[in-house]
Design a protein around this motif. Structure first.
Motif, mmCIF file in Angstrom:
data_model
loop_
_atom_site.group_PDB
_atom_site.id
_atom_site.type_symbol
_atom_site.label_atom_id
_atom_site.label_comp_id
_atom_site.label_asym_id
_atom_site.label_seq_id
_atom_site.Cartn_x
_atom_site.Cartn_y
_atom_site.Cartn_z
ATOM 1 N N LEU A 64 0.734 -1.240 0.045
ATOM 2 C CA LEU A 64 0.079 0.016 -0.147
ATOM 3 C C LEU A 64 0.961 1.366 0.036
ATOM 4 N N LYS A 65 1.971 1.357 -0.582
ATOM 5 C CA LYS A 65 2.949 2.304 -0.423
ATOM 6 C C LYS A 65 2.522 3.684 -1.248
ATOM 7 N N ASP A 66 1.780 3.197 -2.136
ATOM 8 C CA ASP A 66 1.239 4.496 -3.024
ATOM 9 C C ASP A 66 0.002 5.164 -2.248
ATOM 10 N N CYS A 67 -0.636 4.465 -1.159
ATOM 11 C CA CYS A 67 -1.843 5.207 -0.999
ATOM 12 C C CYS A 67 -1.610 6.103 0.314
ATOM 13 N N ASP A 68 -2.635 7.045 0.103
ATOM 14 C CA ASP A 68 -2.345 8.299 1.170
ATOM 15 C C ASP A 68 -3.192 8.026 2.268
ATOM 16 N N LYS A 69 -4.226 7.232 2.315
ATOM 17 C CA LYS A 69 -5.016 7.064 3.497
ATOM 18 C C LYS A 69 -5.467 5.460 3.819
ATOM 19 N N ILE A 70 -5.497 5.258 4.990
ATOM 20 C CA ILE A 70 -5.687 3.922 5.221
ATOM 21 C C ILE A 70 -7.216 3.632 5.645
ATOM 22 N N TYR A 71 -7.893 2.738 5.298
ATOM 23 C CA TYR A 71 -9.133 2.548 5.639
ATOM 24 C C TYR A 71 -9.150 1.179 6.739
ATOM 25 N N PHE A 72 -9.383 1.045 7.834
ATOM 26 C CA PHE A 72 -8.908 -0.103 8.554
ATOM 27 C C PHE A 72 -10.291 -0.888 9.105
ATOM 28 N N PHE A 73 -10.541 -2.052 8.353
ATOM 29 C CA PHE A 73 -11.830 -2.700 8.547
ATOM 30 C C PHE A 73 -11.749 -4.058 9.200
ATOM 31 N N PRO A 74 -11.563 -4.050 10.439
ATOM 32 C CA PRO A 74 -11.485 -5.319 11.213
ATOM 33 C C PRO A 74 -12.605 -6.223 11.018
ATOM 34 N N GLN A 75 -12.201 -7.512 10.806
ATOM 35 C CA GLN A 75 -13.232 -8.537 10.468
ATOM 36 C C GLN A 75 -13.927 -9.250 11.538
ATOM 37 N N TYR A 76 -14.015 -8.356 12.564
ATOM 38 C CA TYR A 76 -14.793 -8.768 13.851
ATOM 39 C C TYR A 76 -16.088 -7.665 13.772
ATOM 40 N N PRO A 77 -17.214 -8.372 13.892
ATOM 41 C CA PRO A 77 -18.388 -7.291 13.876
ATOM 42 C C PRO A 77 -18.656 -6.495 15.142
ATOM 43 N N GLN A 78 -18.322 -7.251 16.278
ATOM 44 C CA GLN A 78 -18.266 -6.437 17.649
ATOM 45 C C GLN A 78 -16.939 -6.025 18.211
ATOM 46 N N TYR A 79 -16.966 -5.107 19.031
ATOM 47 C CA TYR A 79 -15.628 -4.412 19.448
ATOM 48 C C TYR A 79 -15.312 -5.305 20.524
ATOM 49 N N ILE A 129 -15.408 -6.099 27.728
ATOM 50 C CA ILE A 129 -15.448 -5.399 28.851
ATOM 51 C C ILE A 129 -16.087 -4.008 28.900
ATOM 52 N N GLY A 130 -17.385 -3.756 29.656
ATOM 53 C CA GLY A 130 -17.935 -2.649 29.502
ATOM 54 C C GLY A 130 -19.110 -2.689 28.428
ATOM 55 N N GLN A 131 -19.190 -3.365 27.646
ATOM 56 C CA GLN A 131 -20.182 -3.505 26.538
ATOM 57 C C GLN A 131 -20.913 -4.753 26.828
ATOM 58 N N PHE A 151 -27.797 -9.206 30.472
ATOM 59 C CA PHE A 151 -26.595 -8.953 29.592
ATOM 60 C C PHE A 151 -25.857 -7.574 30.316
ATOM 61 N N ASN A 152 -26.790 -6.769 30.500
ATOM 62 C CA ASN A 152 -26.423 -5.313 31.056
ATOM 63 C C ASN A 152 -25.572 -5.676 32.611
ATOM 64 N N GLN A 153 -26.220 -6.564 33.218
ATOM 65 C CA GLN A 153 -25.718 -6.823 34.553
ATOM 66 C C GLN A 153 -24.262 -7.369 34.368
ATOM 67 N N ASP A 154 -24.007 -8.173 33.162
ATOM 68 C CA ASP A 154 -22.646 -8.930 32.913
ATOM 69 C C ASP A 154 -21.686 -8.233 32.100
ATOM 70 N N LYS A 155 -22.161 -6.969 31.656
ATOM 71 C CA LYS A 155 -21.144 -6.238 31.064
ATOM 72 C C LYS A 155 -19.664 -5.903 31.748
ATOM 73 N N LEU A 156 -19.516 -6.226 32.993
ATOM 74 C CA LEU A 156 -18.075 -6.033 33.615
ATOM 75 C C LEU A 156 -17.102 -6.861 33.237
ATOM 76 N N SER A 157 -17.538 -8.023 32.475
ATOM 77 C CA SER A 157 -16.658 -9.035 32.164
ATOM 78 C C SER A 157 -16.748 -9.117 30.614
ATOM 79 N N GLU A 158 -15.668 -9.777 30.080
ATOM 80 C CA GLU A 158 -15.617 -10.076 28.516
ATOM 81 C C GLU A 158 -16.289 -11.370 28.349
ATOM 82 N N ASP A 159 -17.300 -11.464 27.255
ATOM 83 C CA ASP A 159 -17.823 -12.768 26.750
ATOM 84 C C ASP A 159 -16.748 -13.472 25.965
#
Length: 170
Positions: A64-79, A129-131, A151-159
């Motif tokens: 991508l050496k000739d590209c001015d801008k990078i669009y990062f598209f993670p292939q994970y639907p959730q964060y 965590i947090g979601q 699910f809201n009560q459990d948002k302090l841990s990561e699923d």
């Protein structure tokens, strides 16, 4: 530290899913990248990069050496910090000399949910965590997000895993 131990413990499992083309995850990712490239046309250059193994982010930067801008598209639907965040850290490290636009988590987007209409009856997306996690119940017109305080009560841990049992067969 994790990768060398995981590789030794998981080599038998990898052999079970490996194809003659290689890693099914990489093969499917490259297929999706080709489809995206076809949709975007010649004005964009789509490249695949993975954190561990090849093609890595440094190899993608070279292509991508000739590209001015990078669009990062993670292939994970959730964060999740263990996936999206660690990938984002690597993208910023390697491509920090250019503007980077990040495609935000898309697990609630109708185009993503509709892609699963013919495959899944119900759909659960674990939260970081947090979601809180999200449960989508399919009906004739698409998916309905099931609001539950659990699910809201459990948002302090990561699923990291989930098991659901449909006791009333609905």
């Amino acid at each position: 530290i994790i990768v060398p131990f995981r590789k030794k413990k998981s080599v038998g499992n990898y052999k079970l899913v490996w194809t003659d083309k290689g890693s099914p995850l990489l093969v499917e990712t490259e297929t999706a990248a080709q489809a995206l490239q076809s949709k975007l046309g010649e004005d964009y250059q789509v490249e695949v990069a993975i954190r561990y193994g090849h093609p890595n982010f440094s190899q993608a930067k070279e292509r991508l050496k000739d590209c001015d801008k990078i669009y990062f598209f993670p292939q994970y639907p959730q964060y999740a910090e263990s996936t999206v965040e660690t990938s984002l850290v690597e993208v910023k490290r390697v491509f920090g000399d250019r503007p980077i636009e990040i495609i935000e988590p898309y697990f609630e987007e109708s185009w993503f949910l509709n892609a699963y209409k013919g495959f899944l009856e119900d759909y659960f997306i674990g939260g970081s965590i947090g979601q809180e996690g999200s449960l989508y119940i399919q009906n004739k017109t698409g998916f309905i997000k099931k609001n539950t305080n659990t699910f809201n009560q459990d948002k302090l841990s990561e699923d990291l895993g989930a098991l659901f049992i449909d006791v009333d067969n609905d």
